[in-house]
Design an enzyme around this catalytic site. Structure first.
Site, PDB file in Angstrom:
ATOM      1  N   SER A  11       0.875  -1.184   0.000  1.00  0.00           N
ATOM      2  CA  SER A  11       0.000   0.000   0.000  1.00  0.00           C
ATOM      3  C   SER A  11       0.904   1.224   0.000  1.00  0.00           C
ATOM      4  CB  SER A  11      -0.844  -0.020   1.272  1.00  0.00           C
ATOM      5  OG  SER A  11      -1.477   1.217   1.466  1.00  0.00           O
TER       6      SER A  11
ATOM      7  N   TYR B  95      -1.851  -0.763  10.528  1.00  0.00           N
ATOM      8  CA  TYR B  95      -1.933  -1.113   9.101  1.00  0.00           C
ATOM      9  C   TYR B  95      -0.650  -0.698   8.373  1.00  0.00           C
ATOM     10  CZ  TYR B  95      -3.768  -1.157   4.299  1.00  0.00           C
ATOM     11  OH  TYR B  95      -3.963  -1.392   2.949  1.00  0.00           O
TER      12      TYR B  95
ATOM     13  N   LYS C 186       2.212  -2.980   6.424  1.00  0.00           N
ATOM     14  CA  LYS C 186       2.510  -2.796   5.000  1.00  0.00           C
ATOM     15  C   LYS C 186       3.983  -2.388   4.775  1.00  0.00           C
ATOM     16  CE  LYS C 186      -1.493  -3.862   3.322  1.00  0.00           C
ATOM     17  NZ  LYS C 186      -1.661  -5.004   2.414  1.00  0.00           N
TER      18      LYS C 186
HETATM   19  N1  LIG Z   1      -8.747  -0.563  -0.652  1.00  0.00           N
HETATM   20  C1  LIG Z   1      -7.708   0.253  -0.522  1.00  0.00           C
HETATM   21  O1  LIG Z   1      -7.855   1.479  -0.388  1.00  0.00           O
HETATM   22  C2  LIG Z   1      -6.305  -0.322  -0.563  1.00  0.00           C
HETATM   23  C3  LIG Z   1      -5.236   0.576  -0.762  1.00  0.00           C
HETATM   24  C4  LIG Z   1      -3.951   0.063  -0.765  1.00  0.00           C
HETATM   25  C5  LIG Z   1      -3.724  -1.284  -0.582  1.00  0.00           C
HETATM   26  N2  LIG Z   1      -4.780  -2.122  -0.400  1.00  0.00           N
HETATM   27  C6  LIG Z   1      -4.490  -3.551  -0.173  1.00  0.00           C
HETATM   28  O2  LIG Z   1      -5.038  -4.297  -1.227  1.00  0.00           O
HETATM   29  C7  LIG Z   1      -5.362  -5.609  -0.760  1.00  0.00           C
HETATM   30  C8  LIG Z   1      -6.788  -5.933  -1.136  1.00  0.00           C
HETATM   31  O3  LIG Z   1      -7.622  -4.972  -0.529  1.00  0.00           O
HETATM   32  P1  LIG Z   1      -9.107  -4.680  -1.030  1.00  0.00           P
HETATM   33  O4  LIG Z   1      -9.322  -3.221  -0.886  1.00  0.00           O
HETATM   34  O5  LIG Z   1      -9.347  -5.332  -2.321  1.00  0.00           O
HETATM   35  O6  LIG Z   1      -9.904  -5.401   0.153  1.00  0.00           O
HETATM   36  P2  LIG Z   1     -11.321  -6.146   0.124  1.00  0.00           P
HETATM   37  O7  LIG Z   1     -11.807  -6.095   1.517  1.00  0.00           O
HETATM   38  O8  LIG Z   1     -12.186  -5.594  -0.960  1.00  0.00           O
HETATM   39  O9  LIG Z   1     -10.922  -7.642  -0.254  1.00  0.00           O
HETATM   40  C9  LIG Z   1     -10.103  -8.388   0.576  1.00  0.00           C
HETATM   41  C10 LIG Z   1     -10.397  -9.859   0.349  1.00  0.00           C
HETATM   42  O10 LIG Z   1      -9.543 -10.592   1.242  1.00  0.00           O
HETATM   43  C11 LIG Z   1     -10.334 -11.558   1.910  1.00  0.00           C
HETATM   44  N3  LIG Z   1      -9.767 -11.862   3.209  1.00  0.00           N
HETATM   45  C12 LIG Z   1      -9.800 -11.115   4.330  1.00  0.00           C
HETATM   46  N4  LIG Z   1      -9.234 -11.767   5.343  1.00  0.00           N
HETATM   47  C13 LIG Z   1      -8.846 -12.958   4.877  1.00  0.00           C
HETATM   48  C14 LIG Z   1      -8.229 -14.080   5.459  1.00  0.00           C
HETATM   49  N5  LIG Z   1      -7.908 -14.106   6.759  1.00  0.00           N
HETATM   50  N6  LIG Z   1      -7.962 -15.156   4.676  1.00  0.00           N
HETATM   51  C15 LIG Z   1      -8.293 -15.147   3.368  1.00  0.00           C
HETATM   52  N7  LIG Z   1      -8.905 -14.125   2.769  1.00  0.00           N
HETATM   53  C16 LIG Z   1      -9.180 -13.041   3.513  1.00  0.00           C
HETATM   54  C17 LIG Z   1     -11.719 -10.948   2.031  1.00  0.00           C
HETATM   55  O11 LIG Z   1     -12.725 -11.940   2.228  1.00  0.00           O
HETATM   56  C18 LIG Z   1     -11.844 -10.220   0.703  1.00  0.00           C
HETATM   57  O12 LIG Z   1     -12.396 -11.047  -0.288  1.00  0.00           O
HETATM   58  C19 LIG Z   1      -5.131  -5.588   0.749  1.00  0.00           C
HETATM   59  O13 LIG Z   1      -3.892  -6.168   1.049  1.00  0.00           O
HETATM   60  C20 LIG Z   1      -5.123  -4.116   1.080  1.00  0.00           C
HETATM   61  O14 LIG Z   1      -4.378  -3.841   2.228  1.00  0.00           O
HETATM   62  C21 LIG Z   1      -6.072  -1.677  -0.407  1.00  0.00           C
END
Ligand SMILES: NC(=O)c1ccc[n+]([C@@H]2O[C@H](COP(=O)([O-])OP(=O)(O)OC[C@H]3O[C@@H](n4cnc5c(N)ncnc54)[C@H](O)[C@@H]3O)[C@@H](O)[C@H]2O)c1
Length: 307
Positions: free
Chosen positions: A172, A185, A189
Site C-alpha cells: 500500500s 496497518y 505494510k
Molecule cells: N482498498 C484500498 O484502499 C487499498 C489501498 C492500498 C492497498 N490495499 C491492499 O489491497 C489488498 C486488497 O484490498 P481490497 O481493498 O481489495 O480489500 P477487500 O476487503 O475488498 O478484499 C479483501 C479480500 O480478502 C479476503 N480476506 C480477508 N481476510 C482474509 C483471510 N484471513 N484469509 C483469506 N482471505 C481473507 C476478504 O474476504 C476479501 O475477499 C489488501 O492487502 C489491502 O491492504 C487496499
C-alpha cells in the site's frame, strides 16, 4: 581484478543501468506471457484480488483462488469460467498457518506448482492506536504480514527448484508513508514492502534471478476497505485499474508498482526534502483517513482516551 579496474567496471555498469532505465521509459519492455501459468491469488473473492484473478484469467492463466469467504470466492470463479477460463477455489484463512499448509498441499495435488503467487488478502481497522484491541492489531499482522511468510514457505521451494516464478506483494502507499489512524496497518505494510525487497536481494545472492518480485503500492481504492478516505486532490481508484496497472508492471518485471503511477514522482522528490516539509505538504494535500474503527471494538482499558 584489482580494485581500480573493478571501480571502472562498476562506473560503466552503473551508467549502463541508468541509461537503460531512461531508454525503457521510451521503449518499454515487452510483457511476459502468463498463458497456461498457475496463478494463486489470496483474497480473490472481492476488490483488488478479484480483479487480479479476472485479468490474469483473461490473459490465459490458470487461477487458484483463495478466500475466507466461500460465496464470494465461488462467484469470482464463476465469472472466470463464464469467460472461458479455469479456476480452482479454496476456502483458506490466511491468518492461520495450519490452514495455509493444509490448503497448499491440496493445491499441489489438484493443480501443481504455482508460477505466480499474489499475496493480496488484507484487512484494515483504521483507528486511534490505543483504541484498537490487541487481538485486532495481531490479526492485522497475521493477515497483512505473516501470511506472506507462510505462503512463501509453501510455494517458494518449487520456484527455487525451477529458478522460475513471480511473487506479487500487495502492499500500500501506507507502506511507504505513515498516516494517522493507520498505525498498525502502515506498520504491517511497511513490513511486507521491506520483506519483498529483502527477498528480492536474497534471490539475487542465491543466483535465482529467474524468480521475480513486484510490490504493489496503491493509494485509496474503492472497495470498502477504507471507509473514509481523505484527500484534496486525486481520485479514489477502482480495484480494476489497480489490478491492471499492477499486472502490467509485474509482467514487465517491475520491482515496485505505485498506483497511480504519478505518485512515484512525488515519492522520489519528497525524499529530497526535510521531514517537516513533507508533513506540511501532506497536510495541505489532506491525505489520510478518518477513524473507522467501530467503538464496540474499543478496548476497555486505561489507555482509552475517552476514559
Ligand atoms: N482498498 C484500498 O484502499 C487499498 C489501498 C492500498 C492497498 N490495499 C491492499 O489491497 C489488498 C486488497 O484490498 P481490497 O481493498 O481489495 O480489500 P477487500 O476487503 O475488498 O478484499 C479483501 C479480500 O480478502 C479476503 N480476506 C480477508 N481476510 C482474509 C483471510 N484471513 N484469509 C483469506 N482471505 C481473507 C476478504 O474476504 C476479501 O475477499 C489488501 O492487502 C489491502 O491492504 C487496499
Amino acid at each position: 581484478m584489482n580494485t581500480f579496474l573493478e571501480l571502472i567496471y562498476l562506473l560503466f555498469f552503473l551508467l549502463y543501468c541508468y541509461l537503460e532505465s531512461i531508454f525503457r521509459l521510451v521503449v518499454p519492455v515487452k510483457r511476459k506471457s502468463v498463458k497456461g501459468k498457475i496463478i494463486l491469488v489470496t483474497g480473490a473473492g472481492h476488490g483488488i484480488g478479484k480483479e487480479f484473478a479476472l485479468e490474469f484469467s483473461r490473459l490465459g492463466g490458470i487461477l487458484v483462488l483463495w478466500d475466507i469467504n466461500k460465496a464470494n470466492n465461488d462467484a469470482t470463479a464463476d465469472e472466470i469460467r463464464e469467460g472461458g477460463g479455469t479456476a480452482y477455489t479454496y476456502v483458506c484463512d490466511v491468518s492461520k498457518v495450519d490452514d495455509i499448509k493444509r490448503v497448499s498441499d491440496q493445491v499441489y495435488r489438484d493443480v501443481g506448482n504455482v508460477d505466480i503467487l499474489v499475496n493480496n488478502a488484507g484487512i484494515l481497522h483504521g483507528g486511534e492506536l490505543l483504541k484498537i484491541k490487541e487481538e485486532d492489531i495481531r490479526r492485522t499482522f497475521d493477515i497483512n504480514t505473516m501470511a506472506h511468510f507462510w505462503t512463501l514457505r509453501e510455494f517458494l521451494p518449487s520456484m527455487l527448484e525451477r529458478n522460475e516464478g513471480h511473487i506479487i506483494t500487495v502492499a500500500s502507499m501506507a507502506g511507504k508513508s505513515g498516516s494517522a489512524y493507520l498505525v498498525d496497518y502502515s506498520a504491517s505494510k511497511f513490513a511486507v514492502f521491506g520483506m519483498t525487497e529483502a527477498l528480492s536481494e536474497e534471490l539475487h545472492h542465491l543466483h535465482k534471478d529467474g524468480i521475480k518480485t513486484t510490490t504493489v503500492c496503491p493509494m485509496f481504492v474503492d472497495t470498502g476497505l477504507t471507509k473514509y478516505p481523505q484527500g484534496r486532490f486525486g481520485k479514489i481508484l477502482s480495484p480494476k485499474e489497480v489490478a491492471l496497472e499492477a499486472i502490467d508492471g509485474a509482467l514487465k518485471d517491475h520491482v515496485v508498482v505505485m498506483v497511480p503511477r504519478s505518485i512515484q514522482v512525488s515519492v522520489i522528490i519528497g525524499q529530497l526534502f526535510p521531514y517537516r516539509f513533507r508533513r506540511t505538504l501532506k497536510e495541505f494535500m489532506g491525505f489520510g483517513i478518518l477513524p473507522q474503527y467501530e467503538s464496540s471494538k474499543s478496548p476497555d482499558n486505561k489507555h482509552t482516551r475517552d476514559n
